[in-house]
Design a protein around this motif. Structure first.
Motif, short mmCIF file in Angstrom:
data_model
loop_
_atom_site.label_atom_id
_atom_site.label_comp_id
_atom_site.label_asym_id
_atom_site.label_seq_id
_atom_site.Cartn_x
_atom_site.Cartn_y
_atom_site.Cartn_z
N ASN A 47 0.84 -1.24 -0.14
CA ASN A 47 0.08 0.14 -0.11
C ASN A 47 1.01 1.22 -0.09
O ASN A 47 1.54 1.63 0.93
N SER A 48 0.76 2.18 -1.00
CA SER A 48 1.86 3.10 -1.20
C SER A 48 0.88 4.38 -0.62
O SER A 48 1.48 5.52 -0.80
N LEU A 49 -0.40 4.20 -0.30
CA LEU A 49 -1.46 5.21 0.15
C LEU A 49 -1.87 6.18 -0.86
O LEU A 49 -2.07 7.38 -0.77
N GLY A 50 -1.63 5.90 -2.29
CA GLY A 50 -2.12 6.55 -3.41
C GLY A 50 -3.70 6.38 -3.60
O GLY A 50 -4.20 5.22 -2.64
N ALA A 51 -4.37 6.86 -4.51
CA ALA A 51 -5.91 6.58 -4.57
C ALA A 51 -6.21 5.27 -4.82
O ALA A 51 -7.11 4.61 -4.34
N GLU A 52 -5.34 4.52 -5.80
CA GLU A 52 -5.79 3.08 -6.25
C GLU A 52 -5.67 2.24 -4.85
O GLU A 52 -6.34 1.34 -4.50
N ASP A 53 -4.64 2.48 -4.08
CA ASP A 53 -4.53 1.74 -3.13
C ASP A 53 -5.17 1.83 -2.06
O ASP A 53 -5.69 0.74 -1.06
N MET A 54 -5.87 3.11 -1.66
CA MET A 54 -6.94 3.30 -0.76
C MET A 54 -8.23 2.74 -1.36
O MET A 54 -8.89 2.25 -0.58
N LEU A 55 -8.26 2.27 -2.55
CA LEU A 55 -9.60 1.74 -3.00
C LEU A 55 -9.44 0.30 -2.61
O LEU A 55 -10.28 -0.24 -2.10
N LEU A 192 -14.02 5.65 -4.41
CA LEU A 192 -13.64 6.53 -3.28
C LEU A 192 -14.71 7.31 -2.76
O LEU A 192 -14.87 7.50 -1.38
N ARG A 193 -15.14 7.98 -3.43
CA ARG A 193 -16.01 9.07 -3.29
C ARG A 193 -17.09 8.52 -2.62
O ARG A 193 -17.88 9.05 -1.71
N THR A 194 -18.06 7.57 -3.47
CA THR A 194 -19.11 7.12 -3.03
C THR A 194 -19.11 6.44 -1.94
O THR A 194 -20.07 6.37 -0.84
N ARG A 195 -18.10 5.70 -1.43
CA ARG A 195 -17.82 4.87 -0.14
C ARG A 195 -17.38 5.94 0.89
O ARG A 195 -17.22 5.55 1.96
N HIS A 196 -17.03 7.04 0.44
CA HIS A 196 -16.62 8.27 1.42
C HIS A 196 -14.94 7.55 2.28
O HIS A 196 -15.11 7.81 3.55
N TRP A 197 -14.26 7.00 1.44
CA TRP A 197 -13.32 6.46 1.98
C TRP A 197 -12.01 7.39 2.07
O TRP A 197 -11.90 8.48 1.21
N PRO A 198 -10.99 7.46 2.85
CA PRO A 198 -10.01 8.58 3.10
C PRO A 198 -9.22 8.30 1.92
O PRO A 198 -8.98 7.19 1.14
N TYR A 199 -8.53 9.48 1.49
CA TYR A 199 -7.65 9.53 0.58
C TYR A 199 -6.65 10.48 0.73
O TYR A 199 -6.84 11.52 1.42
N ASN A 200 -5.44 10.78 0.28
CA ASN A 200 -4.52 11.45 0.27
C ASN A 200 -4.75 12.98 -0.44
O ASN A 200 -5.04 13.05 -1.70
N ILE A 201 -4.78 14.15 0.40
CA ILE A 201 -5.13 15.37 0.23
C ILE A 201 -4.17 15.89 -0.99
O ILE A 201 -4.47 17.01 -1.73
N LEU A 202 -3.22 15.36 -0.97
CA LEU A 202 -2.23 15.82 -1.99
C LEU A 202 -2.81 15.54 -3.66
O LEU A 202 -2.51 16.14 -4.52
N HIS A 203 -3.63 14.43 -3.73
CA HIS A 203 -4.40 14.40 -4.88
C HIS A 203 -5.23 15.78 -5.15
O HIS A 203 -5.38 15.93 -6.45
N ASP A 204 -5.71 16.28 -4.35
CA ASP A 204 -6.39 17.55 -4.58
C ASP A 204 -5.64 18.70 -5.15
O ASP A 204 -6.09 19.73 -5.53
N GLN A 205 -4.42 18.48 -4.91
CA GLN A 205 -3.47 19.56 -5.37
C GLN A 205 -2.76 19.24 -6.37
O GLN A 205 -1.63 20.02 -6.67
N GLY A 206 -3.24 18.56 -7.36
CA GLY A 206 -2.47 18.05 -8.69
C GLY A 206 -1.33 16.82 -8.43
O GLY A 206 -0.71 17.01 -9.54
#
Length: 252
Positions: A47-55, A192-206
């Motif tokens: 788990n690298s804690l990216g979006a795919e791994d959080m899924l 991720l959004r539908t399940r309301h699972w956490p993700y890295n806020i850096l994704h929101d910053q590009g």
């Protein structure tokens, strides 16, 4: 739809999944369950804690799948990534999550000889840094295992276009399972959004692709998702060694 466009559409992100995407998610769950049944405790999830791994992490928790997972803390991870790690540990304490760190003496010797940011000087030094901070801890994390799971997707980069569901990792002498190999980026985010699972806020910053802080930067909308990783190198060289470009495929 690009990641930036998707993140600007919260109403769509919070809507229920389409029947097709729900079916695809259930296929993901089935792939993970099958891997768990086949390998038992002899499989682990990187788990690298990216979006795919959080899924994948959310799916493991939701389906109560007893697949152990690990995170490689390289010592240079951004603070938001470490904050997400803490959130995962708090939200899903039932997960068998381990954190592996670089061997301190070897890393200290390398930094003393080459300098703290030597990876900018050459590909060889960058790869030797990755070897100390990622590859050696990875070998410890995979010790005694028969297979490992990744969050890789074909669409992530030109080095992953031939990705398969199951591959033979010759470097690690293990079966590698890529349950998201046929997923698109916006599909990952919809779940991720539908399940309301956490993700890295850096994704929101590009930051579509996450790694060590000095070797990762935000990208422009529409750019190659991996272009923010080791951006001073050629695209075909932007791997750290965890995932060789062309492993030997295993027949599913």
């Amino acid at each position: 739809m690009s990641l930036n466009d998707f993140l600007k559409a919260p109403s769509r992100a919070q809507a229920a999944l389409t029947p097709a995407l729900e079916a695809k998610y259930q296929t993901l769950c089935a792939r993970l369950k099958e891997a768990s049944e086949e390998f038992g405790q002899d499989i682990t999830f990187a788990n690298s804690l990216g979006a795919e791994d959080m899924l994948i992490t959310g799916c493991l928790a939701e389906q109560s799948l007893a697949i152990p997972l690990f995170v490689l803390d390289t010592g240079r991870l951004p603070e938001p990534t470490l904050n997400l790690l803490a959130e995962v540990q708090k939200r899903w304490p039932q997960l068998d999550l381990q954190v592996f760190y670089p061997a301190p003496e070897a890393l200290q010797a390398w930094v003393k000889q080459e300098g703290i940011n030597a990876f900018y000087r050459s590909i060889e030094l960058r790869k030797s840094c990755c070897a100390l901070r990622k590859l050696e801890p990875l070998q410890r994390a995979l010790a005694g295992k028969q297979a490992w799971i990744t969050g890789l997707r074909r669409a992530q980069s030109i080095t992953r276009e031939q990705l398969a569901l199951r591959e033979w990792d010759a470097a690690q002498q293990l079966t590698k399972i890529n349950p998201l190999f046929d997923w698109e980026e916006d599909e990952v985010w919809q779940v991720l959004r539908t399940r309301h699972w956490p993700y890295n806020i850096l994704h929101d910053q590009g930051y579509p692709s996450l790694g060590c802080a000095p070797c990762t930067r935000a990208i422009e909308p529409g750019a190659d998702p991996r272009s923010g990783r080791w951006w001073w190198e050629q695209a075909e060289q932007r791997e750290c060694g965890l995932h060789p470009a062309r492993p030997t495929q295993v027949t599913p």
